[in-house]
Design an enzyme around this catalytic site. Structure first.
Site, PDB file in Angstrom:
ATOM      1  N   HIS A  52      -2.202 120.535  36.234  1.00 26.48           N
ATOM      2  CA  HIS A  52      -1.067 121.140  35.526  1.00 26.48           C
ATOM      3  C   HIS A  52      -1.237 122.653  35.314  1.00 26.48           C
ATOM      4  O   HIS A  52      -0.387 123.287  34.714  1.00 26.48           O
ATOM      5  CB  HIS A  52      -0.927 120.448  34.156  1.00 26.48           C
ATOM      6  CG  HIS A  52       0.435 120.581  33.520  1.00 26.48           C
ATOM      7  ND1 HIS A  52       1.548 119.917  33.984  1.00 26.48           N
ATOM      8  CD2 HIS A  52       0.875 121.306  32.450  1.00 26.48           C
ATOM      9  CE1 HIS A  52       2.598 120.206  33.234  1.00 26.48           C
ATOM     10  NE2 HIS A  52       2.220 121.060  32.298  1.00 26.48           N
TER      11      HIS A  52
ATOM     12  N   ASP B  75      -2.349 115.914  37.779  1.00 26.16           N
ATOM     13  CA  ASP B  75      -1.834 116.534  36.557  1.00 26.16           C
ATOM     14  C   ASP B  75      -2.115 115.616  35.363  1.00 26.16           C
ATOM     15  O   ASP B  75      -1.726 114.448  35.369  1.00 26.16           O
ATOM     16  CB  ASP B  75      -0.328 116.722  36.753  1.00 26.16           C
ATOM     17  CG  ASP B  75       0.342 117.502  35.637  1.00 26.16           C
ATOM     18  OD1 ASP B  75      -0.051 117.352  34.464  1.00 26.16           O
ATOM     19  OD2 ASP B  75       1.285 118.240  35.959  1.00 26.16           O
TER      20      ASP B  75
ATOM     21  N   SER C  76       6.654 123.088  33.780  1.00 29.49           N
ATOM     22  CA  SER C  76       6.503 122.135  32.685  1.00 29.49           C
ATOM     23  C   SER C  76       7.736 122.200  31.763  1.00 29.49           C
ATOM     24  O   SER C  76       8.844 121.931  32.230  1.00 29.49           O
ATOM     25  CB  SER C  76       5.194 122.410  31.945  1.00 29.49           C
ATOM     26  OG  SER C  76       4.842 121.324  31.115  1.00 29.49           O
TER      27      SER C  76
END
Lengths: 277, 277
Positions: B255, B222, B147
């Site tokens: 995620h 995600d 991320s």
């Protein structure tokens, strides 16, 4: 369906889920986690129950142990309950080793604990019935756990029929003779030590001519070894009962999930062999 | 030695350690984690730097990703820094996506951030120098992250020489065009968007004829895809630059660290191949 799904994450091709339900044994709302391996999308699979240690919830093992990778390969469902009853109506204690997070997998008989703290019944009866009824379980089961949960796994497997195998990491082997156990058992079970012995793995193993496959790993650098864990008592009981338990000392390893993650693959392969047999 | 060891756990035959040190780039005390594989007891080994995402410290990847099992097999050292400067003297913001835990791997130029928020220099210069001087590192290095950390890994590897390979999970590919990036870059770098572009992986990849091995995994379930992550911009840049990056979409994955743990083995094997080459 009495299970409410709270979360789902794809993981190694399978599904990590968290469920909520009302527990009749514990008289409160409980959460638990499940890993459904890819094989569970096509048919029923065997189940490994994992019992966690003091202060844990269902999340510690789910997040830290790395077990799902191997469960996905082996086609094992993982069922990971919480360590005590929960909620505002449930009695608690400010200490980490009594009350919430510290159910010790017993059926409490003493006030104020008896109203909710019936983790023995929850783990050995209610939860398997729920899993068999609502998840793709094939009826074969094994059990494992860490520390307080290793104690719970050994006690439940030695007392109840129906587990193909049992294993433990750093279990509290003789709670009737260590500080953690004496404190919890006095509170939950009262002062009659005869009642305590039904929850003492070393005592149960010594008096049982069991053929149950048993695997125990204990780190030699564990900060709670030997005083709280009393591994020697389980080794003595094993010799006495000739049960053939494998009790292995692992040099350099401590009490943390880093230890569990290092050996969880061997434990899952051990259980899978016996679940298939 | 300027590294103070705070903790050590045996793990897969190697050692998970946590260190504290004073950072000159960040002008504060920092902590980071290291996994030393068993091979590091006998000689120097290559290093994989892991950059974590928003709200993380060095502990998330250490505990959740399951990377050490593969690092132990491959003989890779893992170095896992924190995500921002820390301490009472360091500017912060109540939001999770600015200030502590959200350094975005840039060198801040604006008040009040510039006094400490120089994560680009810390990760690309100071930390590797410290690791090479005080840990058994053989000088070869690769970088990966998740991320915000995937953004950091791509930007640092594309701008700096010396990384054998780079990979990312769910990276913020084009921070200059998403809410997270615009908020952080406005605060840390001011309003001149030309300054922002030096920290934009899609921009950097498009203008570079790089031969750097690049591997990116993005989950299709995600919750931040596509708006915050803008994977398409990296795919477009990749086509434009013909850099040969592998950018893979993974159906069903979200995620979380459950996604990372499912694919970290492939990333470590990718890096090990290029670190050996």
């Amino acid at each position: 369906m009495p299970l409410i799904q709270l979360a789902e994450h794809k993981l190694f091709g399978g599904l990590q889920r968290r469920y909520e339900h009302h527990s009749n044994s514990l008289n409160c709302v409980m959460q638990f986690s499940v890993y459904l391996p890819p094989q569970a999308a096509k048919g029923k699979v065997p189940v490994l129950y994992w019992l966690s240690g003091l202060t844990c919830t269902d999340e510690n093992f789910s997040v830290k142990a790395g077990a799902q990778r191997i469960a996905a390969e082996l086609g094992l469902m993982l069922v990971i309950p919480d360590t005590s009853p929960r909620g505002d109506l449930v009695a608690d204690d400010p200490a980490y080793d009594l009350g919430k997070g510290a159910g010790f997998y017993v059926n409490a008989t003493e006030t104020p604990w008896a109203a909710h703290y019936r983790m023995y019944d929850y783990i050995s009866q209610e939860l398997p019935a729920l899993v068999n009824a609502h998840l793709p379980a094939n009826g074969r089961k094994a059990i494992s756990g860490h520390s307080m949960g290793g104690h719970g796994a050994l006690v439940i497997a030695l007392r109840e029929g129906g587990y193909s195998s049992v294993s433990a990491f750093s279990p509290i082997c003789q709670p009737t003779e260590c500080d953690w156990g004496r404190k919890a058992f006095s509170a939950y079970l009262g002062n009659d030590k005869a009642q305590w012995l039904q929850y003492d793995a070393a005592y149960l193993l010594a008096k049982t001519q069991t053929t149950l496959p048993i695997l125990v790993d204990q780190g030699e650098a564990d900060q709670f070894y030997p005083a709280q864990l009393r591994t020697q008592a389980l080794q003595d009981a094993n010799q006495h009962s000739q049960s053939g338990a494998q009790i292995r000392m692992q040099p350099g390893y401590d009490h943390s999930y880093y230890f569990i993650s290092s050996f969880i693959e061997e434990h899952l392969r051990f259980h899978a062999r016996h679940l298939a047999g």
